[in-house]
Design a protein around this motif. Structure first.
Motif, PDB file in Angstrom:
ATOM      1  N   MET A  45     -29.767 -19.643  21.949  1.00  0.00           N
ATOM      2  CA  MET A  45     -30.160 -20.618  20.927  1.00  0.00           C
ATOM      3  C   MET A  45     -30.771 -19.942  19.701  1.00  0.00           C
ATOM      4  O   MET A  45     -31.405 -18.886  19.804  1.00  0.00           O
ATOM      5  CB  MET A  45     -31.161 -21.620  21.513  1.00  0.00           C
ATOM      6  N   ASN A  46     -30.613 -20.610  18.557  1.00  0.00           N
ATOM      7  CA  ASN A  46     -31.215 -20.161  17.308  1.00  0.00           C
ATOM      8  C   ASN A  46     -32.726 -20.046  17.503  1.00  0.00           C
ATOM      9  O   ASN A  46     -33.364 -20.938  18.037  1.00  0.00           O
ATOM     10  CB  ASN A  46     -30.889 -21.167  16.199  1.00  0.00           C
ATOM     11  N   GLY A  47     -33.287 -18.939  17.078  1.00  0.00           N
ATOM     12  CA  GLY A  47     -34.715 -18.692  17.241  1.00  0.00           C
ATOM     13  C   GLY A  47     -35.036 -17.869  18.465  1.00  0.00           C
ATOM     14  O   GLY A  47     -36.156 -17.399  18.635  1.00  0.00           O
ATOM     15  N   PHE A  48     -34.051 -17.710  19.348  1.00  0.00           N
ATOM     16  CA  PHE A  48     -34.243 -16.933  20.567  1.00  0.00           C
ATOM     17  C   PHE A  48     -33.208 -15.816  20.677  1.00  0.00           C
ATOM     18  O   PHE A  48     -32.957 -15.301  21.758  1.00  0.00           O
ATOM     19  CB  PHE A  48     -34.167 -17.843  21.798  1.00  0.00           C
ATOM     20  N   GLY A  49     -32.576 -15.488  19.550  1.00  0.00           N
ATOM     21  CA  GLY A  49     -31.611 -14.393  19.521  1.00  0.00           C
ATOM     22  C   GLY A  49     -30.168 -14.830  19.427  1.00  0.00           C
ATOM     23  O   GLY A  49     -29.286 -14.011  19.181  1.00  0.00           O
ATOM     24  N   GLY A  50     -29.913 -16.109  19.635  1.00  0.00           N
ATOM     25  CA  GLY A  50     -28.544 -16.611  19.579  1.00  0.00           C
ATOM     26  C   GLY A  50     -28.304 -17.464  18.355  1.00  0.00           C
ATOM     27  O   GLY A  50     -29.134 -17.537  17.452  1.00  0.00           O
ATOM     28  N   LEU A  64     -40.304 -29.141  22.081  1.00  0.00           N
ATOM     29  CA  LEU A  64     -41.152 -28.086  22.614  1.00  0.00           C
ATOM     30  C   LEU A  64     -40.422 -26.744  22.639  1.00  0.00           C
ATOM     31  O   LEU A  64     -41.021 -25.701  22.399  1.00  0.00           O
ATOM     32  CB  LEU A  64     -41.611 -28.453  24.031  1.00  0.00           C
ATOM     33  N   LEU A  65     -39.127 -26.785  22.918  1.00  0.00           N
ATOM     34  CA  LEU A  65     -38.347 -25.555  23.030  1.00  0.00           C
ATOM     35  C   LEU A  65     -38.080 -24.917  21.671  1.00  0.00           C
ATOM     36  O   LEU A  65     -38.155 -23.700  21.523  1.00  0.00           O
ATOM     37  CB  LEU A  65     -37.027 -25.830  23.755  1.00  0.00           C
ATOM     38  N   ASP A  66     -37.769 -25.717  20.693  1.00  0.00           N
ATOM     39  CA  ASP A  66     -37.455 -25.223  19.349  1.00  0.00           C
ATOM     40  C   ASP A  66     -38.694 -25.334  18.463  1.00  0.00           C
ATOM     41  O   ASP A  66     -38.745 -26.114  17.518  1.00  0.00           O
ATOM     42  CB  ASP A  66     -36.291 -26.020  18.750  1.00  0.00           C
ATOM     43  N   HIS A  67     -39.708 -24.547  18.808  1.00  0.00           N
ATOM     44  CA  HIS A  67     -40.971 -24.625  18.088  1.00  0.00           C
ATOM     45  C   HIS A  67     -41.631 -23.257  18.121  1.00  0.00           C
ATOM     46  O   HIS A  67     -41.622 -22.598  19.163  1.00  0.00           O
ATOM     47  CB  HIS A  67     -41.892 -25.653  18.755  1.00  0.00           C
TER      48      HIS A  67
END
Length: 132
Positions: A45-50, A64-67
């Motif tokens: 995912m965007n923000g986590f390397g993807g 919560l995940l995209d924060h």
């Protein structure tokens, strides 16, 4: 040093407020487990390397995940949407584990339950949840 979440009111934290807190590593593991449970490969995912697009995620857990871990807020609307979804996922994962199966998860369930209480408090008071 770690992540503390609190009600974003001018009066600050009250003694009766839930105050969920994780180390940054612990919060990362917590979010990874939540993401896995709802079928999201967090590293993709965007923000986590993807390059995965969060707009395609229907789960309220996306708030919560995209924060960012260390700053920002969740709005009252996001908190209202997130609270029941998080409570449900915590119960589902806990159901799969027996007592003492996963000490890390035991901590996350207690802290996640505090987060659900904080989310509900913020909705009730009409204030954002602050990350810090």
């Amino acid at each position: 040093m770690g992540l503390d979440l609190r009600a974003g009111r001018e009066a600050g934290r009250l003694g009766s407020d839930p105050w969920p807190s994780w180390s940054y590593t612990g919060f990362s593991l917590f979010r990874s487990r939540l993401a896995h449970h709802i079928g999201i490969d967090l590293p993709s995912m965007n923000g986590f390397g993807g390059e995965g697009d969060w707009a395609s995620v229907q789960s309220p857990l996306r708030h919560l995940l995209d924060h960012p871990d260390d700053r920002g807020t969740l709005s009252v609307d996001q908190a209202a949407e997130l609270a029941p979804a998080l409570e449900e996922v915590l119960a589902e994962i806990s159901e799969r584990l027996g007592p003492g199966d996963d000490v890390r998860w035991d901590y996350d369930v207690r802290t996640g339950t505090d987060l659900v209480a904080l989310l509900r408090l913020c909705v009730e008071e009409g204030v954002p949840v602050e990350f810090g």
